[in-house]
Scaffold this motif. Structure first.
Motif, PDB file in Angstrom:
ATOM      1  N   LYS A 334       0.842  -1.192   0.000  1.00 36.90           N
ATOM      2  CA  LYS A 334       0.000   0.000   0.000  1.00 36.90           C
ATOM      3  C   LYS A 334       0.875   1.239   0.000  1.00 36.90           C
ATOM      4  O   LYS A 334       2.108   1.144  -0.033  1.00 36.90           O
ATOM      5  N   ASP A 335       0.249   2.417   0.038  1.00 33.48           N
ATOM      6  CA  ASP A 335       1.000   3.670   0.032  1.00 33.48           C
ATOM      7  C   ASP A 335       1.803   3.822   1.311  1.00 33.48           C
ATOM      8  O   ASP A 335       1.285   3.586   2.416  1.00 33.48           O
ATOM      9  N   THR A 336       3.054   4.219   1.169  1.00 35.75           N
ATOM     10  CA  THR A 336       3.925   4.404   2.327  1.00 35.75           C
ATOM     11  C   THR A 336       3.615   5.740   3.009  1.00 35.75           C
ATOM     12  O   THR A 336       3.064   6.650   2.378  1.00 35.75           O
ATOM     13  N   PRO A 337       3.958   5.875   4.301  1.00 44.52           N
ATOM     14  CA  PRO A 337       3.670   7.138   5.003  1.00 44.52           C
ATOM     15  C   PRO A 337       4.468   8.301   4.439  1.00 44.52           C
ATOM     16  O   PRO A 337       5.579   8.130   3.924  1.00 44.52           O
ATOM     17  N   LYS A 338       3.899   9.486   4.548  1.00 52.72           N
ATOM     18  CA  LYS A 338       4.532  10.689   4.010  1.00 52.72           C
ATOM     19  C   LYS A 338       5.415  11.386   5.027  1.00 52.72           C
ATOM     20  O   LYS A 338       6.277  12.175   4.658  1.00 52.72           O
ATOM     21  N   TYR A 339       5.204  11.152   6.314  1.00 54.66           N
ATOM     22  CA  TYR A 339       5.978  11.854   7.337  1.00 54.66           C
ATOM     23  C   TYR A 339       5.945  11.053   8.632  1.00 54.66           C
ATOM     24  O   TYR A 339       5.097  10.180   8.840  1.00 54.66           O
ATOM     25  N   GLY A 340       6.923  11.372   9.491  1.00 55.12           N
ATOM     26  CA  GLY A 340       6.999  10.754  10.800  1.00 55.12           C
ATOM     27  C   GLY A 340       7.009  11.817  11.892  1.00 55.12           C
ATOM     28  O   GLY A 340       6.035  12.541  12.086  1.00 55.12           O
ATOM     29  N   LEU A 341       8.142  11.942  12.594  1.00 54.01           N
ATOM     30  CA  LEU A 341       8.258  12.955  13.647  1.00 54.01           C
ATOM     31  C   LEU A 341       8.220  14.368  13.096  1.00 54.01           C
ATOM     32  O   LEU A 341       7.839  15.306  13.804  1.00 54.01           O
ATOM     33  N   ILE A 342       8.583  14.530  11.830  1.00 58.51           N
ATOM     34  CA  ILE A 342       8.633  15.859  11.226  1.00 58.51           C
ATOM     35  C   ILE A 342       7.226  16.445  11.040  1.00 58.51           C
ATOM     36  O   ILE A 342       7.071  17.625  10.741  1.00 58.51           O
ATOM     37  N   TYR A 343       6.203  15.612  11.215  1.00 53.44           N
ATOM     38  CA  TYR A 343       4.821  16.082  11.081  1.00 53.44           C
ATOM     39  C   TYR A 343       4.493  17.158  12.118  1.00 53.44           C
ATOM     40  O   TYR A 343       3.669  18.031  11.872  1.00 53.44           O
ATOM     41  N   HIS A 344       5.149  17.096  13.296  1.00 52.92           N
ATOM     42  CA  HIS A 344       4.859  18.033  14.376  1.00 52.92           C
ATOM     43  C   HIS A 344       5.563  19.374  14.207  1.00 52.92           C
ATOM     44  O   HIS A 344       5.413  20.249  15.072  1.00 52.92           O
ATOM     45  N   ALA A 345       6.325  19.552  13.146  1.00 57.37           N
ATOM     46  CA  ALA A 345       6.959  20.855  12.884  1.00 57.37           C
ATOM     47  C   ALA A 345       5.894  21.880  12.513  1.00 57.37           C
ATOM     48  O   ALA A 345       4.846  21.551  11.945  1.00 57.37           O
ATOM     49  N   SER A 346       6.168  23.137  12.828  1.00 55.86           N
ATOM     50  CA  SER A 346       5.175  24.185  12.611  1.00 55.86           C
ATOM     51  C   SER A 346       4.892  24.396  11.125  1.00 55.86           C
ATOM     52  O   SER A 346       3.759  24.690  10.745  1.00 55.86           O
ATOM     53  N   LEU A 347       5.893  24.234  10.276  1.00 55.93           N
ATOM     54  CA  LEU A 347       5.683  24.442   8.847  1.00 55.93           C
ATOM     55  C   LEU A 347       4.723  23.400   8.262  1.00 55.93           C
ATOM     56  O   LEU A 347       3.896  23.717   7.408  1.00 55.93           O
ATOM     57  N   VAL A 348       4.816  22.168   8.717  1.00 56.12           N
ATOM     58  CA  VAL A 348       3.894  21.132   8.241  1.00 56.12           C
ATOM     59  C   VAL A 348       2.504  21.350   8.811  1.00 56.12           C
ATOM     60  O   VAL A 348       1.494  21.147   8.140  1.00 56.12           O
ATOM     61  N   GLY A 349       2.428  21.805  10.056  1.00 52.02           N
ATOM     62  CA  GLY A 349       1.126  22.048  10.659  1.00 52.02           C
ATOM     63  C   GLY A 349       0.384  23.216  10.037  1.00 52.02           C
ATOM     64  O   GLY A 349      -0.856  23.227  10.022  1.00 52.02           O
ATOM     65  N   GLN A 350       1.104  24.200   9.505  1.00 49.72           N
ATOM     66  CA  GLN A 350       0.456  25.362   8.895  1.00 49.72           C
ATOM     67  C   GLN A 350      -0.143  25.058   7.529  1.00 49.72           C
ATOM     68  O   GLN A 350      -1.056  25.742   7.091  1.00 49.72           O
ATOM     69  N   SER A 351       0.376  24.040   6.839  1.00 47.49           N
ATOM     70  CA  SER A 351      -0.054  23.761   5.469  1.00 47.49           C
ATOM     71  C   SER A 351      -1.384  23.024   5.442  1.00 47.49           C
ATOM     72  O   SER A 351      -1.834  22.470   6.453  1.00 47.49           O
ATOM     73  N   ASN A 352      -2.014  23.024   4.273  1.00 52.30           N
ATOM     74  CA  ASN A 352      -3.264  22.310   4.084  1.00 52.30           C
ATOM     75  C   ASN A 352      -3.020  20.807   4.072  1.00 52.30           C
ATOM     76  O   ASN A 352      -1.895  20.338   3.966  1.00 52.30           O
ATOM     77  N   ALA A 353      -4.148  20.075   4.151  1.00 51.18           N
ATOM     78  CA  ALA A 353      -4.031  18.611   4.204  1.00 51.18           C
ATOM     79  C   ALA A 353      -3.429  18.059   2.924  1.00 51.18           C
ATOM     80  O   ALA A 353      -2.625  17.121   2.951  1.00 51.18           O
ATOM     81  N   LYS A 354      -3.776  18.631   1.782  1.00 52.03           N
ATOM     82  CA  LYS A 354      -3.270  18.134   0.505  1.00 52.03           C
ATOM     83  C   LYS A 354      -1.806  18.475   0.296  1.00 52.03           C
ATOM     84  O   LYS A 354      -1.130  17.827  -0.505  1.00 52.03           O
ATOM     85  N   LYS A 356       0.546  18.756   2.883  1.00 58.65           N
ATOM     86  CA  LYS A 356       1.402  18.364   4.011  1.00 58.65           C
ATOM     87  C   LYS A 356       2.529  17.445   3.563  1.00 58.65           C
ATOM     88  O   LYS A 356       3.671  17.570   4.014  1.00 58.65           O
ATOM     89  N   GLY A 357       2.234  16.492   2.685  1.00 57.02           N
ATOM     90  CA  GLY A 357       3.280  15.577   2.225  1.00 57.02           C
ATOM     91  C   GLY A 357       4.376  16.286   1.455  1.00 57.02           C
ATOM     92  O   GLY A 357       5.562  15.990   1.621  1.00 57.02           O
ATOM     93  N   LYS A 358       4.006  17.236   0.612  1.00 54.63           N
ATOM     94  CA  LYS A 358       4.995  17.959  -0.190  1.00 54.63           C
ATOM     95  C   LYS A 358       5.845  18.863   0.698  1.00 54.63           C
ATOM     96  O   LYS A 358       7.067  18.950   0.527  1.00 54.63           O
ATOM     97  N   ILE A 359       5.211  19.536   1.638  1.00 54.25           N
ATOM     98  CA  ILE A 359       5.966  20.399   2.552  1.00 54.25           C
ATOM     99  C   ILE A 359       6.888  19.556   3.424  1.00 54.25           C
ATOM    100  O   ILE A 359       8.030  19.943   3.717  1.00 54.25           O
TER     101      ILE A 359
END
Length: 510
Positions: A334-354, A356-359
């Motif tokens: 299946k599709d692999t995850p796009k992020y791990g611990l880096i998900y909690h960074a402020s830059l990833v949290g500010q972006s839209n859901a679509k 988040k993976g690119k950021i």
């Protein structure tokens, strides 16, 4: 026999007075029980003192690697010049082989020599009277620190072990604080349940419970140092009409002790966070500028050290902390995850859901460069991290304004959409495209009177077969039918015929 002894202060060469004592290895330690007895076994012949700690460290490093340093070579040359045929006892067999090859000096190494070295080390201060005891202790301590720093690659400016322990302790404190607060709210909720909904902050709740005690004391209490005026009025009003049960004084005391623990742990957590913040600013300023103190510390702790994190590629940094999900996805195809611990960074949290993976992918690439700059660079500034963060923020704004396809700058998204779009058009194959000959005009009737007409080939009886007349009649009738079908019928001629028929009918009726 001569004995080479390496000390933190320098190289010492002793002469063994009685070689027969080496025969009894078990009793050799008794000969070094006192300084007087040791002086009867060995005698100091030459001592070469180190100038500073750097020279001592170089000599110790060479001995560990089994090499002969410049200072040792100088000392041994003096010995060879004086006693060319004497044997030399050494503590390391590899060093003995090197000395034998370069200086052609016979070296001895066995269990008896090891025991002799142990005895000399025990009575070295008395055997080498030229070195004071305090100076020898200082030299030993300095060499030990320098050698441990060299062997462990120790850097006092970049101690990432402290960060690993601090972030682990911070996470444990958060878990324990949540458990303590939950117990405190449930425990005190039996007595004053309305207060849990009014005071949402955990620290303020613990301080209020400690100050209030029994809810009947609310009328005389002053909560201005803990709560705002609005919350204070709500707590006092709710205490008068509270539906909680009555509790004993002993229960209130135990709840108060629990509140004390919550307050102390919260204060310690604040101190620990400040300490972690300072350490991250000193060790990884660029990583901290990109993802923050907590996320950066968790990345370092998960990788094991700052150097290990610097060795990881950007794709690994992106999914650090999501290893279970990654292997589960690979196993299930299946599709692999796009992020791990880096998900909690402020830059990833500010972006839209679509987005988040690119950021997260772009942020992981910048983090990989920032960590390598922190780990391998000597400059302690955070210019690289701040510049990379500014670029990512600008890219994020551009992405949100222009849409998700603007990030790649190519038509991959559009091509993918066209590829999987449901197409309802049905295109039929035109068989006439296979022929390269020009299409013929209308068939015309063949007349014998036409001039220039090619004579028709007359077939023989064998080629035509028995029914030649019938076949010719069918061909002529078929050609006549095709000619009648191909005659053009215009709509104007049909209208004229209809009009004539209408006139004829009208004349007949009249």
């Amino acid at each position: 026999m001569l004995v080479l002894f390496e000390s933190p202060a320098g190289y010492a060469v002793f002469k063994l007075l009685d070689e027969k004592k080496l025969a009894k290895v078990e009793d050799l330690y008794e000969n070094f029980s006192t300084p007087e007895a040791a002086s009867q076994v060995v005698k100091l012949k030459q001592f070469e003192k180190f100038e500073d700690t750097t020279e001592a460290l170089a000599a110790a490093t060479a001995l560990i690697e089994g090499k002969m340093g410049k200072g040792l070579k100088k000392v041994l040359k003096k010995i060879v010049a004086k006693d060319a045929h004497a044997e030399l006892a050494v503590a390391d067999a590899r060093l003995g082989n090197v000395i034998k090859d370069k200086l052609n000096l016979q070296c001895v190494h066995n269990s008896a020599i090891q025991e002799l070295m142990r005895g000399i080390r025990a009575q070295f201060e008395s055997l080498a009277p030229g070195i004071p005891s305090k100076e020898l202790t200082a030299m030993t301590l300095g060499l030990a620190h320098s050698l441990s720093r060299y062997k462990l690659k120790f850097s006092p400016d970049k101690v990432d072990t402290m960060i690993v322990q601090a972030i682990s302790l911070l996470d444990d404190l958060d878990k324990e604080l949540n458990n303590y607060i939950m117990r405190c709210r449930e425990w005190y909720g039996w007595h004053f349940p309305e207060m849990g909904k009014i005071v949402q902050d955990n620290l303020a709740f613990a301080k209020t419970v400690k100050l209030l005690g029994d809810k009947t004391n609310s009328a005389t209490m002053d909560f201005s140092s803990i709560l705002t005026e609005d919350l204070e009025e709500q707590v006092k009003a709710a205490a008068e009409i509270s539906m909680g049960t009555e509790v004993s004084t002993e229960d209130i005391e135990n709840i108060t002790y629990l509140c004390d623990q919550v307050i102390e742990m919260t204060e310690y957590r604040t101190q620990l966070y400040d300490y972690l913040k300072n350490r991250m600013q000193a060790i990884g300023p660029n990583l901290t500028a990109l993802v923050g103190e907590l996320v950066g510390a968790r990345l370092i702790a998960h990788a094991g050290s700052l150097m290990n994190l610097a060795k990881h590629p950007a794709s690994t940094v992106q999914i650090l902390g999501a290893e279970k999900a990654l292997f589960r996805a690979l196993k299930a195809r299946k599709d692999t995850p796009k992020y791990g611990l880096i998900y909690h960074a402020s830059l990833v949290g500010q972006s839209n859901a679509k987005n988040k993976g690119k950021i997260a992918r772009m942020l992981a690439a910048k983090c990989s460069l920032a960590v390598r700059y922190d780990a391998l660079g000597e400059d302690g500034s955070a210019e690289v991290g701040l510049e990379a963060r500014a670029k990512l923020e600008a890219r994020l704004r551009q992405l949100e304004e222009s849409g998700s396809r603007a990030i790649s700058g190519t038509g991959k998204g559009r091509a993918k959409f066209d590829k999987y779009r449901n197409k309802s058009e049905v295109i039929q194959y035109d068989a006439s495209m296979d022929s390269t000959l020009p299409s013929g005009g209308k068939k015309r009737k063949f007349n014998d009177d036409d001039e220039g007409a090619a004579p028709k080939k007359i077939k023989t009886a064998e080629e035509e077969g028995p029914d030649e007349a019938t076949i010719k009649a069918e061909e002529e009738s078929g050609m006549a039918e095709e000619e009648t079908k191909q005659e053009p019928t215009t709509p104007s001629s049909e209208k004229k015929k209809k009009k004539k028929k209408k006139k004829e009918k009208q004349e007949e009726e009249a």
